[in-house]
Design a protein around this motif. Structure first.
Motif, PDB file in Angstrom:
ATOM      1  N   ASP A  16      -4.349  16.942   6.593  1.00  0.00           N
ATOM      2  CA  ASP A  16      -5.458  16.126   7.124  1.00  0.00           C
ATOM      3  C   ASP A  16      -5.372  16.017   8.653  1.00  0.00           C
ATOM      4  N   THR A  17      -4.132  15.916   9.168  1.00  0.00           N
ATOM      5  CA  THR A  17      -3.930  15.873  10.621  1.00  0.00           C
ATOM      6  C   THR A  17      -4.455  17.173  11.253  1.00  0.00           C
ATOM      7  N   PHE A  18      -4.057  18.321  10.652  1.00  0.00           N
ATOM      8  CA  PHE A  18      -4.421  19.624  11.227  1.00  0.00           C
ATOM      9  C   PHE A  18      -5.919  19.907  11.081  1.00  0.00           C
ATOM     10  N   VAL A  35      -7.084   6.160  16.824  1.00  0.00           N
ATOM     11  CA  VAL A  35      -6.712   4.982  16.028  1.00  0.00           C
ATOM     12  C   VAL A  35      -5.812   5.435  14.868  1.00  0.00           C
ATOM     13  N   GLY A  36      -4.684   4.763  14.713  1.00  0.00           N
ATOM     14  CA  GLY A  36      -3.709   5.167  13.694  1.00  0.00           C
ATOM     15  C   GLY A  36      -2.955   6.385  14.182  1.00  0.00           C
ATOM     16  N   SER A  37      -2.397   6.263  15.367  1.00  0.00           N
ATOM     17  CA  SER A  37      -1.767   7.378  16.082  1.00  0.00           C
ATOM     18  C   SER A  37      -0.595   8.004  15.314  1.00  0.00           C
ATOM     19  N   GLY A  38       0.144   7.206  14.558  1.00  0.00           N
ATOM     20  CA  GLY A  38       1.260   7.730  13.746  1.00  0.00           C
ATOM     21  C   GLY A  38       2.298   8.443  14.594  1.00  0.00           C
ATOM     22  N   SER A  39       2.529   9.702  14.313  1.00  0.00           N
ATOM     23  CA  SER A  39       3.533  10.480  15.060  1.00  0.00           C
ATOM     24  C   SER A  39       3.086  10.743  16.491  1.00  0.00           C
ATOM     25  N   TYR A  41       0.739  12.992  17.178  1.00  0.00           N
ATOM     26  CA  TYR A  41       0.317  14.400  17.247  1.00  0.00           C
ATOM     27  C   TYR A  41      -1.101  14.539  17.795  1.00  0.00           C
ATOM     28  N   LEU A  42      -2.048  13.761  17.256  1.00  0.00           N
ATOM     29  CA  LEU A  42      -3.452  13.894  17.678  1.00  0.00           C
ATOM     30  C   LEU A  42      -3.676  13.244  19.054  1.00  0.00           C
ATOM     31  N   THR A  43      -2.944  12.172  19.336  1.00  0.00           N
ATOM     32  CA  THR A  43      -3.069  11.497  20.633  1.00  0.00           C
ATOM     33  C   THR A  43      -2.672  12.467  21.737  1.00  0.00           C
ATOM     34  N   THR A  56      -3.592   3.819  19.195  1.00  0.00           N
ATOM     35  CA  THR A  56      -3.218   2.530  18.594  1.00  0.00           C
ATOM     36  C   THR A  56      -2.594   2.790  17.224  1.00  0.00           C
ATOM     37  N   ASP A  57      -1.791   1.861  16.792  1.00  0.00           N
ATOM     38  CA  ASP A  57      -1.305   1.881  15.413  1.00  0.00           C
ATOM     39  C   ASP A  57      -0.935   0.454  15.032  1.00  0.00           C
ATOM     40  N   ILE A  58      -1.100   0.138  13.771  1.00  0.00           N
ATOM     41  CA  ILE A  58      -0.780  -1.207  13.292  1.00  0.00           C
ATOM     42  C   ILE A  58       0.732  -1.359  13.098  1.00  0.00           C
ATOM     43  N   ASN A  59       1.425  -0.216  13.113  1.00  0.00           N
ATOM     44  CA  ASN A  59       2.859  -0.206  12.830  1.00  0.00           C
ATOM     45  C   ASN A  59       3.655  -0.060  14.134  1.00  0.00           C
ATOM     46  N   CYS A  76      -2.072  -2.612  17.280  1.00  0.00           N
ATOM     47  CA  CYS A  76      -3.112  -3.539  16.823  1.00  0.00           C
ATOM     48  C   CYS A  76      -3.843  -2.954  15.622  1.00  0.00           C
ATOM     49  N   ASN A  77      -4.662  -3.777  14.994  1.00  0.00           N
ATOM     50  CA  ASN A  77      -5.556  -3.279  13.957  1.00  0.00           C
ATOM     51  C   ASN A  77      -6.694  -2.507  14.636  1.00  0.00           C
ATOM     52  N   GLY A  78      -6.913  -1.293  14.195  1.00  0.00           N
ATOM     53  CA  GLY A  78      -8.032  -0.497  14.717  1.00  0.00           C
ATOM     54  C   GLY A  78      -8.000  -0.422  16.227  1.00  0.00           C
ATOM     55  N   ALA A  79      -9.053  -1.009  16.846  1.00  0.00           N
ATOM     56  CA  ALA A  79      -9.115  -1.049  18.311  1.00  0.00           C
ATOM     57  C   ALA A  79      -9.273  -2.498  18.764  1.00  0.00           C
ATOM     58  N   CYS A  91      -9.923   9.104  14.089  1.00  0.00           N
ATOM     59  CA  CYS A  91      -8.982   8.428  13.207  1.00  0.00           C
ATOM     60  C   CYS A  91      -8.742   9.260  11.953  1.00  0.00           C
ATOM     61  N   ASN A  92      -7.491   9.569  11.706  1.00  0.00           N
ATOM     62  CA  ASN A  92      -7.099  10.107  10.411  1.00  0.00           C
ATOM     63  C   ASN A  92      -6.767   8.879   9.568  1.00  0.00           C
ATOM     64  N   LEU A  93      -7.778   8.350   8.950  1.00  0.00           N
ATOM     65  CA  LEU A  93      -7.697   7.056   8.270  1.00  0.00           C
ATOM     66  C   LEU A  93      -6.722   7.048   7.086  1.00  0.00           C
ATOM     67  N   ASP A 103       1.487   1.706   0.865  1.00  0.00           N
ATOM     68  CA  ASP A 103       1.910   2.563   1.981  1.00  0.00           C
ATOM     69  C   ASP A 103       0.808   2.478   3.037  1.00  0.00           C
ATOM     70  N   ILE A 104       1.099   1.805   4.154  1.00  0.00           N
ATOM     71  CA  ILE A 104       0.027   1.567   5.133  1.00  0.00           C
ATOM     72  C   ILE A 104      -0.441   2.845   5.826  1.00  0.00           C
ATOM     73  N   ALA A 105       0.320   3.923   5.708  1.00  0.00           N
ATOM     74  CA  ALA A 105      -0.104   5.187   6.338  1.00  0.00           C
ATOM     75  C   ALA A 105      -1.189   5.882   5.527  1.00  0.00           C
ATOM     76  N   THR A 106      -1.213   5.652   4.224  1.00  0.00           N
ATOM     77  CA  THR A 106      -2.126   6.445   3.381  1.00  0.00           C
ATOM     78  C   THR A 106      -3.093   5.625   2.531  1.00  0.00           C
TER      79      THR A 106
HETATM   80  C1  LIG Z   1      -2.707   9.036   7.657  1.00  0.00           C
HETATM   81  S1  LIG Z   1      -1.729   8.341   8.951  1.00  0.00           S
HETATM   82  C2  LIG Z   1      -2.255   9.387  10.299  1.00  0.00           C
HETATM   83  C3  LIG Z   1      -1.254   9.495  11.421  1.00  0.00           C
HETATM   84  C4  LIG Z   1      -1.652  10.519  12.511  1.00  0.00           C
HETATM   85  N1  LIG Z   1      -2.851  10.111  13.195  1.00  0.00           N
HETATM   86  C5  LIG Z   1      -1.846  11.906  11.900  1.00  0.00           C
HETATM   87  O1  LIG Z   1      -3.009  12.296  11.751  1.00  0.00           O
HETATM   88  O2  LIG Z   1      -0.846  12.550  11.556  1.00  0.00           O
HETATM   89  C6  LIG Z   1      -2.577   6.795   9.302  1.00  0.00           C
HETATM   90  C7  LIG Z   1      -1.960   5.959  10.407  1.00  0.00           C
HETATM   91  O3  LIG Z   1      -2.800   4.796  10.577  1.00  0.00           O
HETATM   92  C8  LIG Z   1      -1.989   3.638  10.768  1.00  0.00           C
HETATM   93  N2  LIG Z   1      -2.802   2.493  10.323  1.00  0.00           N
HETATM   94  C9  LIG Z   1      -3.009   2.038   9.071  1.00  0.00           C
HETATM   95  N3  LIG Z   1      -3.854   0.994   9.069  1.00  0.00           N
HETATM   96  C10 LIG Z   1      -4.193   0.784  10.370  1.00  0.00           C
HETATM   97  C11 LIG Z   1      -5.035  -0.158  11.026  1.00  0.00           C
HETATM   98  N4  LIG Z   1      -5.692  -1.106  10.349  1.00  0.00           N
HETATM   99  N5  LIG Z   1      -5.148  -0.085  12.380  1.00  0.00           N
HETATM  100  C12 LIG Z   1      -4.446   0.844  13.094  1.00  0.00           C
HETATM  101  N6  LIG Z   1      -3.638   1.758  12.512  1.00  0.00           N
HETATM  102  C13 LIG Z   1      -3.516   1.736  11.181  1.00  0.00           C
HETATM  103  C14 LIG Z   1      -0.745   3.913   9.937  1.00  0.00           C
HETATM  104  O4  LIG Z   1       0.336   3.150  10.376  1.00  0.00           O
HETATM  105  C15 LIG Z   1      -0.568   5.437  10.136  1.00  0.00           C
HETATM  106  O5  LIG Z   1       0.269   5.695  11.244  1.00  0.00           O
END
Ligand SMILES: C[S@@+](CC[C@H](N)C(=O)[O-])C[C@H]1O[C@@H](n2cnc3c(N)ncnc32)[C@H](O)[C@@H]1O
Length: 178
Positions: A16-18, A35-39, A41-43, A56-59, A76-79, A91-93, A103-106
């Motif tokens: 999904d990232t790629f 939004v949801g920067s995670g690793s 990679y996309l930022t 941004t990331d909530i984690n 933060c949450n979202g933006a 955003c890779n939601l 799992d807050i990432a998925t």
């Molecule tokens: C599917 S991962 C994608 C990570 C990265 N962007 C990628 O594409 O590899 C979703 C990311 O969104 C973050 N996330 C989840 N809920 C969020 C929210 N409400 N606001 C900001 N970030 C959030 C998670 O912590 C996770 O890092």
């Protein structure tokens, strides 16, 4: 009763990232938000073609130890904590349809709508006029509900790409603020 523990780990860049990366690497502009920067990679990818890039990331722990480093990160949450507007928001939601958020990432919550809706609400006010919000969802989620929701907010919304995987189809949605 045993409590279910919530997973808070860095999301390793995946299909999904790629999929989002392939689309985003062709875009150029002044300001972009991931939004949801995670690793990260996309930022980091955005910072090749945009002058000002924020992630941004909530984690918090994920942001502190990102694999791909960039300068401007906000937990933060979202933006929600951001007070400026962007040409592009991606955003890779967390889009999976789940009964609970374990799992807050998925996990996207019911119909894969609950968390994506929260993120759309948060980014809506941070898009410039003609700004684009591009996000990933899946055939396993109620993506039509997401499209209708964004459309009703006033964002011109359409599917811009699809990719078949073994068990689902990834869907890329573009919403433009007019
Ligand atoms: C599917 S991962 C994608 C990570 C990265 N962007 C990628 O594409 O590899 C979703 C990311 O969104 C973050 N996330 C989840 N809920 C969020 C929210 N409400 N606001 C900001 N970030 C959030 C998670 O912590 C996770 O890092």
């Amino acid at each position: 009763m045993q409590e279910k523990s919530i997973k808070y780990e860095e999301y390793t860049p995946a299909e999904d990232t790629f999929f989002l990366a392939e689309f985003v690497e062709k875009l150029k502009g002044k300001s972009a938000l991931d939004v949801g920067s995670g690793s990260g990679y996309l930022t980091k990818l955005l910072s090749q073609n945009f002058v000002f890039v924020v992630g941004t990331d909530i984690n918090f722990n994920v942001l502190k130890n990102q694999t791909y480093k960039t300068n401007y990160l906000i937990c933060c949450n979202g933006a929600d904590a951001i007070k400026c507007d962007f040409d592009l928001i991606i955003c890779n939601l967390p889009y999976l349809a789940t009964e609970m958020i374990l799992d807050i990432a998925t996990d996207g919550g019911k119909e894969g709508f609950e968390i994506p809706k929260k993120i759309i609400d948060s980014v809506y006010g941070k898009l410039k006029f003609q700004g684009k919000f591009i996000f990933v969802t899946s055939s396993l989620s109620n993506y039509q509900k997401l499209i209708d929701y964004a459309q009703n907010l006033g964002l011109e919304t359409k599917i811009v790409a699809k990719k078949k995987l073994f068990f689902e189809e990834l869907i890329l949605i573009e919403s433009i603020k007019n």
